[in-house]
Design a protein around this motif. Structure first.
Motif, PDB file in Angstrom:
ATOM      1  N   ASN A  18      19.213 -14.918 -12.775  1.00 33.14           N
ATOM      2  CA  ASN A  18      17.942 -13.960 -12.427  1.00 33.14           C
ATOM      3  C   ASN A  18      17.180 -13.813 -13.664  1.00 33.14           C
ATOM      4  O   ASN A  18      15.904 -13.378 -13.449  1.00 33.14           O
ATOM      5  CB  ASN A  18      18.716 -12.801 -12.322  1.00 33.14           C
ATOM      6  CG  ASN A  18      19.694 -12.611 -10.749  1.00 33.14           C
ATOM      7  OD1 ASN A  18      19.836 -13.589 -10.090  1.00 33.14           O
ATOM      8  ND2 ASN A  18      19.973 -11.465 -10.473  1.00 33.14           N
ATOM      9  N   LEU A 112      19.581 -15.647  -4.685  1.00 32.54           N
ATOM     10  CA  LEU A 112      20.220 -15.180  -5.631  1.00 32.54           C
ATOM     11  C   LEU A 112      21.694 -14.906  -5.424  1.00 32.54           C
ATOM     12  O   LEU A 112      22.484 -15.284  -6.269  1.00 32.54           O
ATOM     13  CB  LEU A 112      19.649 -13.930  -6.664  1.00 32.54           C
ATOM     14  CG  LEU A 112      18.175 -14.390  -6.821  1.00 32.54           C
ATOM     15  CD1 LEU A 112      17.479 -13.357  -7.635  1.00 32.54           C
ATOM     16  CD2 LEU A 112      18.254 -15.598  -8.109  1.00 32.54           C
ATOM     17  N   SER A 141      22.020  -7.333 -11.483  1.00 30.63           N
ATOM     18  CA  SER A 141      21.133  -8.124 -10.747  1.00 30.63           C
ATOM     19  C   SER A 141      19.762  -7.279 -11.068  1.00 30.63           C
ATOM     20  O   SER A 141      18.736  -7.700 -11.366  1.00 30.63           O
ATOM     21  CB  SER A 141      21.176  -8.147  -9.371  1.00 30.63           C
ATOM     22  OG  SER A 141      20.219  -8.846  -8.545  1.00 30.63           O
ATOM     23  N   VAL A 145      16.791  -8.908 -13.108  1.00 29.85           N
ATOM     24  CA  VAL A 145      15.342  -9.271 -12.735  1.00 29.85           C
ATOM     25  C   VAL A 145      14.358  -8.423 -13.388  1.00 29.85           C
ATOM     26  O   VAL A 145      13.638  -8.702 -13.699  1.00 29.85           O
ATOM     27  CB  VAL A 145      15.538  -9.011 -10.950  1.00 29.85           C
ATOM     28  CG1 VAL A 145      14.150  -9.099 -10.637  1.00 29.85           C
ATOM     29  CG2 VAL A 145      16.405 -10.338 -10.759  1.00 29.85           C
TER      30      VAL A 145
END
Length: 184
Positions: A18, A112, A141, A145
């Motif tokens: 990510n 993802l 995550s 990100v």
């Protein structure tokens, strides 16, 4: 405490890619808003929960821990070999600049989340908590990100996807060996 550490390592290892996604989107001028990032994170968490919960049903199987640690180690080794394979070039796509649509968020979240499936299955077979794993996967995550997207937007740095994938793979291998060697 060992179970929480194992879940945190799984969440970290399965979300390292990510970093490259967020960074490449940022370098392409695409801002991932907090709402978009939340959608991506929730999709990843939902996939992790579903896989871990389904595999948790196999927890009482006599060789469940051995199978779970073998899955983690095997997936990590396969990822490491793929990351270090010579002759393959990394390509960064350059999507249109601007904000992401809901459809793009859902598609990116699903893509993802696929990285989480083998490790989530292994965690479920090993008897780990599906709810905690989903929470940790979603949190990692969101963080990876979000922060890497900001870095890409601000600095336009390049981070090797091979390096990130290799680090994630080594973490999965170490976790698989650790689970196999730990007393139950």
């Amino acid at each position: 405490m060992q179970h929480i550490i194992a879940l945190l390592l799984i969440a970290l290892a399965t979300n390292l890619d990510n970093l490259c996604v967020g960074l490449s989107l940022g370098m392409a001028g695409r801002r991932v808003s907090a709402a978009s990032n939340l959608v991506i994170a929730l999709v990843s968490g939902a996939f992790a929960f579903a896989a871990c919960f389904a595999a948790h049903l196999l927890h009482d199987f006599p060789l469940a821990t051995v199978i779970g640690s073998a899955l983690l180690t095997g997936f990590g080794a396969w990822t490491l070999v793929s990351a270090l394979r010579p002759g393959e070039r990394e390509e960064t796509s350059r999507p249109e600049a601007g904000r992401m649509t809901l459809a793009e968020n859902l598609a990116l979240g699903a893509a993802l989340a696929l990285n989480c499936l083998p490790a989530s299955l292994a965690a479920g077979i090993s008897g780990q908590s599906a709810a905690l794993l989903a929470l940790f996967v979603a949190a990692f995550s969101f963080a990876t990100v979000g922060y890497s997207n900001l870095l890409g937007l601000r600095c336009a740095l390049r981070l090797s996807g091979r390096l990130v994938n290799a680090l994630g793979a080594l973490t999965l291998i170490a976790l698989g060996v650790w689970q196999f060697c730990s007393p139950q």
